[in-house]
Design a protein around this motif. Structure first.
Motif, mmCIF file in Angstrom:
data_model
loop_
_atom_site.group_PDB
_atom_site.id
_atom_site.type_symbol
_atom_site.label_atom_id
_atom_site.label_comp_id
_atom_site.label_asym_id
_atom_site.label_seq_id
_atom_site.Cartn_x
_atom_site.Cartn_y
_atom_site.Cartn_z
ATOM 1 N N ALA A 1 -27.003 52.836 31.568
ATOM 2 C CA ALA A 1 -27.753 54.070 31.323
ATOM 3 C C ALA A 1 -27.751 54.909 32.600
ATOM 4 O O ALA A 1 -27.815 54.362 33.711
ATOM 5 C CB ALA A 1 -29.178 53.753 30.901
ATOM 6 N N ILE A 2 -27.645 56.198 32.436
ATOM 7 C CA ILE A 2 -27.632 57.115 33.580
ATOM 8 C C ILE A 2 -28.777 58.100 33.421
ATOM 9 O O ILE A 2 -28.924 58.740 32.375
ATOM 10 C CB ILE A 2 -26.290 57.874 33.676
ATOM 11 C CG1 ILE A 2 -25.129 56.886 33.785
ATOM 12 C CG2 ILE A 2 -26.288 58.817 34.874
ATOM 13 C CD1 ILE A 2 -23.762 57.543 33.771
ATOM 14 N N MET A 3 -29.588 58.206 34.460
ATOM 15 C CA MET A 3 -30.705 59.149 34.453
ATOM 16 C C MET A 3 -30.616 60.036 35.693
ATOM 17 O O MET A 3 -29.918 59.726 36.655
ATOM 18 C CB MET A 3 -32.046 58.404 34.444
ATOM 19 C CG MET A 3 -32.383 57.712 33.157
ATOM 20 S SD MET A 3 -34.070 57.024 33.196
ATOM 21 C CE MET A 3 -35.053 58.512 33.098
ATOM 22 N N ARG B 1 -27.984 47.881 32.893
ATOM 23 C CA ARG B 1 -28.160 48.446 34.234
ATOM 24 C C ARG B 1 -28.423 49.940 34.095
ATOM 25 O O ARG B 1 -27.937 50.600 33.162
ATOM 26 C CB ARG B 1 -26.888 48.214 35.075
ATOM 27 C CG ARG B 1 -27.072 48.357 36.570
ATOM 28 C CD ARG B 1 -26.152 47.368 37.318
ATOM 29 N NE ARG B 1 -24.861 47.257 36.674
ATOM 30 C CZ ARG B 1 -23.814 48.031 36.964
ATOM 31 N NH1 ARG B 1 -23.932 48.967 37.883
ATOM 32 N NH2 ARG B 1 -22.654 47.850 36.363
ATOM 33 N N ILE B 2 -29.190 50.463 35.042
ATOM 34 C CA ILE B 2 -29.549 51.881 35.024
ATOM 35 C C ILE B 2 -29.099 52.490 36.343
ATOM 36 O O ILE B 2 -29.313 51.924 37.422
ATOM 37 C CB ILE B 2 -31.070 52.076 34.835
ATOM 38 C CG1 ILE B 2 -31.534 51.376 33.546
ATOM 39 C CG2 ILE B 2 -31.411 53.570 34.798
ATOM 40 C CD1 ILE B 2 -33.029 51.228 33.432
ATOM 41 N N THR C 1 -18.197 48.765 25.463
ATOM 42 C CA THR C 1 -18.912 49.111 26.688
ATOM 43 C C THR C 1 -19.590 50.452 26.460
ATOM 44 O O THR C 1 -18.935 51.416 26.052
ATOM 45 C CB THR C 1 -17.941 49.218 27.874
ATOM 46 O OG1 THR C 1 -17.255 47.974 28.021
ATOM 47 C CG2 THR C 1 -18.682 49.557 29.155
ATOM 48 N N LYS C 2 -20.877 50.530 26.705
ATOM 49 C CA LYS C 2 -21.628 51.746 26.395
ATOM 50 C C LYS C 2 -22.185 52.388 27.665
ATOM 51 O O LYS C 2 -22.792 51.692 28.493
ATOM 52 C CB LYS C 2 -22.757 51.432 25.412
ATOM 53 C CG LYS C 2 -22.264 50.932 24.070
ATOM 54 C CD LYS C 2 -23.376 50.460 23.189
ATOM 55 C CE LYS C 2 -23.861 49.074 23.588
ATOM 56 N NZ LYS C 2 -22.869 48.016 23.324
ATOM 57 N N ILE C 3 -21.933 53.691 27.776
ATOM 58 C CA ILE C 3 -22.517 54.477 28.867
ATOM 59 C C ILE C 3 -23.381 55.547 28.220
ATOM 60 O O ILE C 3 -22.881 56.386 27.456
ATOM 61 C CB ILE C 3 -21.434 55.110 29.747
ATOM 62 C CG1 ILE C 3 -20.600 54.018 30.421
ATOM 63 C CG2 ILE C 3 -22.049 56.023 30.807
ATOM 64 C CD1 ILE C 3 -19.516 54.532 31.329
ATOM 65 N N ILE C 4 -24.652 55.512 28.521
ATOM 66 C CA ILE C 4 -25.612 56.381 27.837
ATOM 67 C C ILE C 4 -26.357 57.239 28.857
ATOM 68 O O ILE C 4 -26.997 56.708 29.771
ATOM 69 C CB ILE C 4 -26.622 55.544 27.019
ATOM 70 C CG1 ILE C 4 -25.886 54.647 26.016
ATOM 71 C CG2 ILE C 4 -27.620 56.451 26.325
ATOM 72 C CD1 ILE C 4 -26.801 53.640 25.335
#
Length: 589
Positions: free
Chosen positions: A372-374, A545-546, A529-532
């Motif tokens: 996850a990307i914030m 992981r974030i 593989t997920k990138i959110i």
């Protein structure tokens, strides 16, 4: 000269047809001297000659033959003109079709940087109005130039054959006409370049207004948009009028000089007839063919007008024609392999128009993991994920998929292994079924329903009267933001990619729906593989992981629990959102 080479190159397949058309134009225009010659024979032999009366009585068959010859040559020229026009139209329309297909493919093959710097309205103008102007030039302007030059040359040769002196008197007008035309051409060309740019701005304004009509209505800005369009329209209209008025500035001179051919013929020709140097038949031939000199001169301004428009349009078409993307998709027809889904950023930096957006980014995602990307708005989140399918290339460092630099991978294969649901949802004017199955049009109906269910879209779709056959309208008009997001998510999952990129795709859905989607993503039947990218902690908390971005740099990384323990940016966001939910619950209670 370059433009003519470009035209010749794109006439491949129709060159013979076009050459025949040019030759027939020359032949048909050359035949214009035949009827004046026949008229000369008739006048000198049967009307004004010394033996006209006896010839009329004794050689009536010749007179009838000459009259039939005039009729025959008139019909022949008409037939040639008709056939020649068909050839010009065929060649130009075929060229237009080929170039338009080529330009469309060219635009499709451009990278994101090209679209960032080219307006949609401008591209539409190049694909429509500019291309049509090029076609018109091929079919009519060049035809007019060839025919005008041929008629002029044929008339001059025939006049020299009759009387050199009178012909030279007439040709005295040519140099001043060409000087006026040259001055006019130099003055008007930049005006047509400006006119072309104003038309592009007008089309861009129109396209943006139509595409954003819901926003316009939501803010009740119809009057403002009408005024903005009117201003652009006025600018275009004024530029058009200015260009037209320039032509009118020079028109009196060109028209006066063109009419002066008749005056010189009447004065000089009349004197020569009275002196007996010119027969009445020869004078009638001059009179019948004097338009062969005056008309090309009269039309020279119109021709120059069209030529300047042609070059202004052609330069814009050629810009697209020879545009080369920095990121080239070669569409190699090889068997596409399925990736494992390992992603690595190795000291990646990226700048956009010399502005640094990402700086020294390094991280890796193992196959099957969820990252996850914030980060705050403008932190570089969307730019970061755009580097994976190679929408842009890094300025420094490497982006690797399965250990290979993406710049060394075949683009179709790379992008075929990545499912993307973008922040700006775009649905096509198609059925809901067609939008979900966009990545695989042969997808069975049951699979479409399955992935719609995973994206929490099946529930609202089956309540619509036409269900999956519902036409969603341009850009998904008729659906809510959350509904469009769920269809876009279903579309991304439907190709069953080993890498799934979701750019804030649950921002417009409620928490219950989001939980359903998160559960579906965790239980996908295929390895992925997920990138959110997300702003809700409820979305990021389930990730392996974030990653926290700030001003293009990674400032925090870890699991949900690890980042809470660090009490940094992520902790602040968590507390803010948790307190907000708590206040809402208390208010409801």
């Amino acid at each position: 000269m370059f433009q003519l080479k470009w035209l010749w190159h794109n006439l491949i397949g129709d060159r013979i047809r076009y050459i025949i058309a040019l030759l027939l134009s020359v032949v048909g225009s050359s035949l214009t001297i035949v009827n004046p010659y026949i008229g000369q024979r008739i006048v000198d032999t049967f009307i004004a000659g010394e033996n006209a009366s006896s010839n009329l009585a004794s050689e009536r068959a010749l007179l009838i033959g000459l009259c039939l010859g005039m009729i025959g040559f008139s019909l022949l020229r008409t037939g040639l003109a008709y056939f020649t026009t068909i050839l010009y139209e065929r060649a130009s329309q075929n060229m237009l079709f080929r170039v338009r297909v080529y330009l469309y493919n060219k635009i499709q093959g451009q990278d994101m940087k090209y679209y960032d710097h080219n307006r949609t309205g401008d591209l539409m103008t190049k694909m429509t109005g500019d291309l049509e102007m090029v076609r018109h030039s091929i079919a009519w302007i060049i035809k007019t130039i060839i025919e005008s030059l041929t008629v002029f040359a044929a008339a001059v040769v025939y006049f020299f054959f009759i009387d050199v002196g009178l012909t030279l008197w007439l040709l005295l007008l040519s140099p001043p006409i060409f000087i006026v035309a040259f001055i006019f051409a130099r003055r008007v060309r930049p005006m047509y370049m400006d006119l072309r740019e104003r038309l592009s701005q007008l089309n861009t304004t129109t396209q943006e207004n139509i595409a954003g009509n819901r926003v316009v209505k939501a803010f009740a800005r119809e009057e403002y948009e009408v005024k903005k369009f009117t201003d652009k329209n006025v600018n275009y209209s004024e530029a058009n009028k200015a260009a037209a008025m320039v032509w009118l500035d020079y028109f009196p001179y060109l028209e006066t000089l063109a009419q002066a051919f008749n005056v010189i013929l009447m004065l000089a020709g009349g004197v020569l007839v009275m002196n007996g140097r010119l027969t009445f038949g020869e004078f009638s031939a001059f009179s019948a063919l004097i338009w062969g000199l005056s008309n090309p001169m009269r039309n020279i301004g119109i021709i120059i007008n069209d030529i300047q428009r042609f070059f202004a349009s052609l330069s814009k078409v050629i810009e697209v024609y020879y545009a080369h993307p920095d990121i080239v998709n070669e569409h190699k027809a090889a068997v596409k392999k399925r990736y494992r889904g390992r992603i690595q950023f190795d000291q990646v930096s990226f700048k956009y128009d010399n502005a640094m957006v990402l700086q020294d980014i390094s991280f890796s995602v193992e196959p099957g993991e969820t990252l996850a990307i914030m980060g705050a708005t403008g932190a570089g989140k969307t730019t970061l994920i755009n580097l994976i399918p190679r929408f842009y290339d890094v300025a420094k460092g490497r982006v690797l998929v399965d250990g290979t630099d993406v710049r060394k991978l075949e683009l179709d294969e790379l992008r075929g292994n990545i499912g993307v649901a973008t922040q700006d949802v775009l649905l096509f004017s198609d059925t809901i079924d067609g939008n979900i199955a966009y990545g695989n049009p042969e997808m069975p109906e049951e699979d479409v329903v399955k992935f719609a269910g995973l994206a929490a879209a099946h529930g609202f779709i089956r309540k619509i009267p036409d269900g999956y056959d519902t036409i969603v309208g341009e850009r998904g008009v008729g659906l809510s933001g959350g509904q469009k997001q769920r269809i876009a998510l279903a579309r991304a999952m439907a190709v069953q990619p080993p890498i799934l990129i979701l750019d804030d795709t649950t921002s417009a859905v409620d928490l219950e729906t989001e939980e359903h989607i998160q559960k579906s993503l965790r239980e996908l039947e295929f390895d992925c593989t997920k990138i959110i990218i997300a702003q809700r902690v409820s979305t990021t908390s389930q990730a392996d992981r974030i990653l926290i971005l700030e001003n293009g740099r990674v400032i925090e990384t870890g699991s949900h629990a690890e980042l809470l323990a660090k009490r940094g940016y992520y902790y602040d966001v968590f507390m803010l959102q948790t307190e907000g939910i708590g206040r809402q619950a208390n208010a409801i209670g």
